[in-house]
Motif scaffolding. Sequence first.
Motif, PDB file in Angstrom:
ATOM      1  N   SER A  25       0.823  -1.210   0.000  1.00 30.86           N
ATOM      2  CA  SER A  25       0.000   0.000   0.000  1.00 30.86           C
ATOM      3  C   SER A  25       0.856   1.258   0.000  1.00 30.86           C
ATOM      4  O   SER A  25       1.959   1.285   0.550  1.00 30.86           O
ATOM      5  N   ALA A  26       0.310   2.272  -0.620  1.00 30.14           N
ATOM      6  CA  ALA A  26       0.954   3.582  -0.693  1.00 30.14           C
ATOM      7  C   ALA A  26       0.757   4.324   0.625  1.00 30.14           C
ATOM      8  O   ALA A  26      -0.096   3.968   1.440  1.00 30.14           O
ATOM      9  N   GLN A  27       1.547   5.372   0.818  1.00 33.81           N
ATOM     10  CA  GLN A  27       1.472   6.139   2.058  1.00 33.81           C
ATOM     11  C   GLN A  27       0.758   7.479   1.915  1.00 33.81           C
ATOM     12  O   GLN A  27       0.375   8.072   2.917  1.00 33.81           O
ATOM     13  N   TRP A  28       0.572   7.983   0.701  1.00 33.69           N
ATOM     14  CA  TRP A  28      -0.129   9.250   0.520  1.00 33.69           C
ATOM     15  C   TRP A  28      -1.587   9.120   0.950  1.00 33.69           C
ATOM     16  O   TRP A  28      -2.188   8.061   0.786  1.00 33.69           O
ATOM     17  N   HIS A  29      -2.172  10.186   1.463  1.00 35.99           N
ATOM     18  CA  HIS A  29      -3.587  10.251   1.859  1.00 35.99           C
ATOM     19  C   HIS A  29      -3.892   9.193   2.931  1.00 35.99           C
ATOM     20  O   HIS A  29      -4.659   8.254   2.728  1.00 35.99           O
ATOM     21  N   GLU A  51      -2.076 -13.764   8.713  1.00 38.83           N
ATOM     22  CA  GLU A  51      -0.759 -13.125   8.733  1.00 38.83           C
ATOM     23  C   GLU A  51      -0.239 -12.883   7.325  1.00 38.83           C
ATOM     24  O   GLU A  51       0.782 -13.446   6.916  1.00 38.83           O
ATOM     25  N   PRO A  52      -0.888 -12.001   6.572  1.00 38.15           N
ATOM     26  CA  PRO A  52      -0.356 -11.671   5.252  1.00 38.15           C
ATOM     27  C   PRO A  52       0.888 -10.786   5.407  1.00 38.15           C
ATOM     28  O   PRO A  52       1.087 -10.166   6.451  1.00 38.15           O
ATOM     29  N   THR A  53       1.692 -10.755   4.398  1.00 37.46           N
ATOM     30  CA  THR A  53       2.788  -9.803   4.364  1.00 37.46           C
ATOM     31  C   THR A  53       2.204  -8.442   4.013  1.00 37.46           C
ATOM     32  O   THR A  53       1.407  -8.335   3.070  1.00 37.46           O
ATOM     33  N   VAL A  54       2.563  -7.414   4.761  1.00 36.84           N
ATOM     34  CA  VAL A  54       2.086  -6.060   4.486  1.00 36.84           C
ATOM     35  C   VAL A  54       3.308  -5.180   4.261  1.00 36.84           C
ATOM     36  O   VAL A  54       4.211  -5.135   5.103  1.00 36.84           O
ATOM     37  N   LEU A  55       3.330  -4.515   3.130  1.00 36.35           N
ATOM     38  CA  LEU A  55       4.457  -3.673   2.742  1.00 36.35           C
ATOM     39  C   LEU A  55       3.939  -2.289   2.390  1.00 36.35           C
ATOM     40  O   LEU A  55       2.937  -2.165   1.685  1.00 36.35           O
ATOM     41  N   ARG A  56       4.617  -1.259   2.885  1.00 36.97           N
ATOM     42  CA  ARG A  56       4.247   0.131   2.571  1.00 36.97           C
ATOM     43  C   ARG A  56       5.295   0.713   1.630  1.00 36.97           C
ATOM     44  O   ARG A  56       6.485   0.517   1.833  1.00 36.97           O
TER      45      ARG A  56
END
Length: 163
Positions: A25-29, A51-56
């Motif tokens: 996921s993006a960090q804007w807004h 437990e999915p991998t979550v990446l920003r």
Amino acid sequence: MSGKGAPELTLTAKNCRDLRVAVVSAQWHEQVMQGLRDGALRALRELGIDEPTVLRVPGTFELPVAAKQLADRGYDAVVALGVVIRGGTPHFDYVCQAATLGLTQVSVTTGVPVGFGVLTCDTEEQALDRAGLPGSSEDKGHEAVTAALATAAALRAVSEPWR
């Protein structure tokens, strides 16, 4: 409303629980993104993926490169979440086109379904209305997970030998 006519997908934890899934996921807004992430993670929990991998990543433009790396690392599905809100310059058009084409390319070249949870809106109000927040009319984070996992399950079903 853009969600009108959406298919009713029949996914269960039984056919998704063992899928390896990443959410990028993006960090804007941040308020919009928090709603999209929450919806995506809720959908994954409902399907037995706790437990999915979550990446920003910094922004929507960076989603394709992150999705490609995740797809190449053996994930069964990747969910890409972002938002681009129209401004007074052509930047909106360039970012939307780059993200859309990039994520499509990742999915087609790797064979890994990519859930498209990128909002491309004229106003912040439109984005908030699609972010799955309290009072929102749509939950695009949840929908992106459902689409990606339904596709992964369908592809797995045709790749398994007939019995």
